[in-house]
Design a protein around this motif. Structure first.
Motif, short mmCIF file in Angstrom:
data_model
loop_
_atom_site.label_atom_id
_atom_site.label_comp_id
_atom_site.label_asym_id
_atom_site.label_seq_id
_atom_site.Cartn_x
_atom_site.Cartn_y
_atom_site.Cartn_z
N VAL A 122 -11.58 8.56 -2.38
CA VAL A 122 -10.16 8.79 -2.64
C VAL A 122 -9.99 9.55 -3.95
N GLY A 123 -9.40 10.72 -3.87
CA GLY A 123 -9.16 11.50 -5.06
C GLY A 123 -7.92 11.05 -5.80
N LEU A 124 -7.79 11.49 -7.04
CA LEU A 124 -6.64 11.14 -7.86
C LEU A 124 -5.35 11.56 -7.17
N GLY A 125 -4.44 10.61 -6.99
CA GLY A 125 -3.15 10.91 -6.39
C GLY A 125 -3.13 10.86 -4.87
N GLU A 126 -4.29 10.65 -4.24
CA GLU A 126 -4.31 10.56 -2.78
C GLU A 126 -3.81 9.19 -2.33
N ARG A 127 -3.35 9.14 -1.09
CA ARG A 127 -2.70 7.93 -0.58
C ARG A 127 -3.72 6.96 0.01
N VAL A 128 -3.44 5.67 -0.22
CA VAL A 128 -4.19 4.58 0.39
C VAL A 128 -3.19 3.64 1.05
N ALA A 129 -3.31 3.45 2.35
CA ALA A 129 -2.44 2.52 3.06
C ALA A 129 -2.98 1.11 2.92
N VAL A 130 -2.11 0.16 2.63
CA VAL A 130 -2.52 -1.22 2.44
C VAL A 130 -1.57 -2.14 3.20
N GLU A 131 -2.09 -3.28 3.62
CA GLU A 131 -1.23 -4.29 4.20
C GLU A 131 -0.25 -4.78 3.14
N SER A 132 0.88 -5.24 3.58
CA SER A 132 1.89 -5.74 2.64
C SER A 132 2.39 -7.10 3.14
N PRO A 133 1.97 -8.18 2.42
CA PRO A 133 1.22 -8.24 1.16
C PRO A 133 -0.26 -7.95 1.34
N SER A 134 -0.96 -7.83 0.20
CA SER A 134 -2.39 -7.57 0.21
C SER A 134 -3.03 -8.28 -0.98
N TYR A 135 -4.35 -8.19 -1.06
CA TYR A 135 -5.10 -8.88 -2.11
C TYR A 135 -4.79 -8.27 -3.47
N ALA A 136 -4.35 -9.09 -4.41
CA ALA A 136 -3.83 -8.61 -5.68
C ALA A 136 -4.83 -7.76 -6.45
N ASN A 137 -6.08 -8.20 -6.54
CA ASN A 137 -7.05 -7.48 -7.35
C ASN A 137 -7.39 -6.11 -6.75
N VAL A 138 -7.37 -6.01 -5.43
CA VAL A 138 -7.63 -4.72 -4.81
C VAL A 138 -6.47 -3.76 -5.07
N LEU A 139 -5.24 -4.26 -5.03
CA LEU A 139 -4.09 -3.40 -5.35
C LEU A 139 -4.22 -2.85 -6.77
N GLU A 140 -4.63 -3.70 -7.71
CA GLU A 140 -4.81 -3.24 -9.09
C GLU A 140 -5.94 -2.22 -9.18
N LEU A 141 -7.02 -2.45 -8.43
CA LEU A 141 -8.13 -1.50 -8.44
C LEU A 141 -7.66 -0.12 -7.99
N PHE A 142 -6.90 -0.08 -6.89
CA PHE A 142 -6.41 1.22 -6.41
C PHE A 142 -5.47 1.87 -7.42
N ARG A 143 -4.62 1.07 -8.06
CA ARG A 143 -3.73 1.64 -9.07
C ARG A 143 -4.53 2.23 -10.23
N GLU A 144 -5.56 1.51 -10.67
CA GLU A 144 -6.36 1.96 -11.80
C GLU A 144 -7.13 3.24 -11.49
N THR A 145 -7.48 3.44 -10.21
CA THR A 145 -8.20 4.66 -9.84
C THR A 145 -7.26 5.82 -9.51
N GLY A 146 -5.95 5.60 -9.70
CA GLY A 146 -4.99 6.68 -9.52
C GLY A 146 -4.54 6.92 -8.10
N SER A 147 -4.76 5.95 -7.20
CA SER A 147 -4.33 6.12 -5.82
C SER A 147 -2.83 5.85 -5.69
N ARG A 148 -2.24 6.43 -4.66
CA ARG A 148 -0.83 6.19 -4.34
C ARG A 148 -0.79 5.22 -3.17
N LEU A 149 -0.26 4.03 -3.41
CA LEU A 149 -0.28 2.98 -2.40
C LEU A 149 0.86 3.15 -1.40
N VAL A 150 0.54 3.00 -0.13
CA VAL A 150 1.53 3.06 0.95
C VAL A 150 1.49 1.71 1.66
N PRO A 151 2.46 0.81 1.40
CA PRO A 151 2.41 -0.52 2.02
C PRO A 151 2.85 -0.50 3.47
#
Length: 495
Positions: free
Chosen positions: A199-228
């Motif tokens: 996943v490149g900086l700014g690319e989208r990652v689709a996640v279940e909503s809700p989802s595992y908190a630490n994984v959401l933070e990991l994606f945010r820290e790597t610059g992903s754009r979350l799509v719940p």
């Protein structure tokens, strides 16, 4: 990259609103007020995404069978309360009010000296199942001399462990070669490696909503754009219409899902939905990261009989993540990725910039468990303990907080509890003051959803479970009376 904005159709919004009773303690609300409250609740529960475009007033009025004036007044009420924003000529979007306190990113474990006075429900992990951990470590130490004579650097993992993990997948109906396995430092190491490589900086990652908190933070820290993508209610699995729409319109680079006893809700997804998601993702060119860390934690009845996500894959769409941390012990920081040999080689090459490899002794311990049968015995002990904790906590909550709603999952380590519209964030802070730690719903959502939820892990039983429920009930009384604290404490550890 083109912009993508989620939208909710008038027909879909009407379906979501239809079964919801009108609020107001029996007092009949004006039609616009009931509509505004219904949309607000859908946003807070994550059923409608934050920043989703709302239907045009005329379209929603037709779908609901109400006047356009009613819809216009409801939208105005939502704007006044901060749950909607509008721009002339461009429509209206859902929102979270300004100043809404999102959970802190600073997640720290409970200090050991506080364990005697605080009941910690922040961490979905149990003590090690003995004597199996000790025996595994003794077996590892017996084999260590042969490895101590080498450089000790195994970036793909010890061959003996890669083979044992591959054999276990094969036994579950997914033929696997050791070359398809990379051993990682826990499941988070596996997911992090996948995110950084794919996943490149700014690319989208689709996640279940809700989802595992630490994984959401990991994606945010790597610059992903979350799509719940909202889960179906009542542990009903995935909303495949929503998944197809997101995969088609948002074209995410990656989708992260937890199909087996999902954290935090405990949802178990059936084979048909697994097959459908893999097919939709393949058509969209999206890599599915399937987190199976809870897959073997069935607590009731026979094994569910669902197949691993990889069983429906025909060419590298699915990347499976597993771990010893939930099945055995969180302190055994060994996880793994199952994917194609080519992707494994690329992940191994990229690992030189991360952690180089996982501890040899821990890998030998997990290999000992998998090869010698200790895994099954440790898993049986883990299931027995988790089942006892789950049942005692459920009984305590029913007794002390009868107005809270939850469905008891048949597996996993966590339960998703609706707190009768009380603020989960305020409950978390107030509960910590009263000696019980629990993470609030917004930690598991994107952009502040799930305010009226908390996650309860299956980690205490007996008198401790009853006392935890009693302290949560006391915290609820304080919040309800206006005495609860605002926001959420910065020290809560979520696992």
């Amino acid at each position: 990259m083109s912009q993508w904005t989620a939208s909710v159709s008038a027909a879909h919004l009407a379906r979501l609103l239809e079964p919801r009773p009108q609020a107001g303690n029996g007092r009949k609300l004006p039609a616009y007020r009931g509509l505004a409250d219904g949309i607000r609740l859908l946003v807070l529960e994550g059923r409608v995404q934050v920043a989703a475009r709302l239907p045009a007033e005329r379209e929603l009025a037709l779908a609901l069978g109400v006047s356009r004036t009613t819809v216009a007044a409801a939208y105005e009420a939502l704007r006044a309360e901060g749950f909607a924003r509008s721009r002339r000529g461009a429509g209206s979007w859902t929102a979270i009010p300004e100043g809404h306190a999102l959970p802190s990113r600073s997640l720290q474990p409970l200090p050991p000296d506080a364990a005697g006075s605080v009941i910690d429900l922040g961490n979905a992990a149990l003590p090690a199942p003995e004597p199996w951990l000790t025996r595994a470590m003794e077996g590892a130490l017996a084999e260590l001399p042969a490895y101590a004579a080498t450089h000790g650097d195994f970036p793909a993992g010890l061959p003996v462990l890669r083979e044992a993990i591959a054999d276990r997948y094969t036994a579950r109906g997914v033929p696997t070669m050791p070359e398809q396995i990379m051993v990682t430092t826990g499941a988070m190491g596996a997911i992090g490696a996948a995110a950084r490589r794919l996943v490149g900086l700014g690319e989208r990652v689709a996640v279940e909503s809700p989802s595992y908190a630490n994984v959401l933070e990991l994606f945010r820290e790597t610059g992903s754009r979350l799509v719940p993508v909202a889960l179906r209610e009542d542990l009903g699995g995935w909303d495949m219409d929503a998944w197809r729409r997101v995969l088609r319109d948002a074209a995410p680079r990656m989708a992260y899902v937890m199909p087996d006893y999902h954290n935090p809700t405990g949802t178990l997804v059936g084979d048909d939905q697994r097959r459908d998601l893999v097919e939709a993702a393949r058509a969209a060119g999206t890599v599915v990261v399937a987190d199976e860390t809870m897959a073997e934690l069935t607590l009731d009845g026979e094994e569910p009989g669902v197949r691993p996500m990889a069983a429906f894959d025909r060419g590298g769409t699915v990347m499976t993540v597993g771990s010893a941390s939930k099945a055995v012990w969180a302190g055994l920081r060994i996880g793994w990725v199952r994917t194609t040999p080519d992707v494994v080689r690329r992940l191994v090459s990229a690992r030189a910039y991360l952690d180089l490899g996982s501890p040899v002794v821990d890998q030998l311990a997990v290999a000992w468990l998998l090869r010698g049968g200790g895994w099954e015995q440790a898993l049986t002990a883990r299931r027995r303990r988790a089942r006892e904790c789950r049942d005692d906590l459920a009984a305590g909550l029913r007794s002390h907080t009868p107005d809270w709603e939850f469905t008891v999952p048949r597996g996993g380590m966590t339960m998703w509890v609706r707190t009768a519209d009380l603020s989960g964030s305020r409950l978390a802070v107030t509960g910590e003051r009263l000696g019980v730690r629990v993470p609030s719903g917004p930690r598991f959502g994107v952009d502040g959803a799930f305010e009226s939820f908390i996650r309860v892990p299956f980690t205490v039983s007996g008198p401790a479970a009853a006392e935890a429920a009693a302290r949560l009930a006391q915290a609820a009384d304080l919040v309800r009376s206006g005495g609860g604290a605002e926001g959420e404490g910065s020290g809560l550890f979520v696992a």
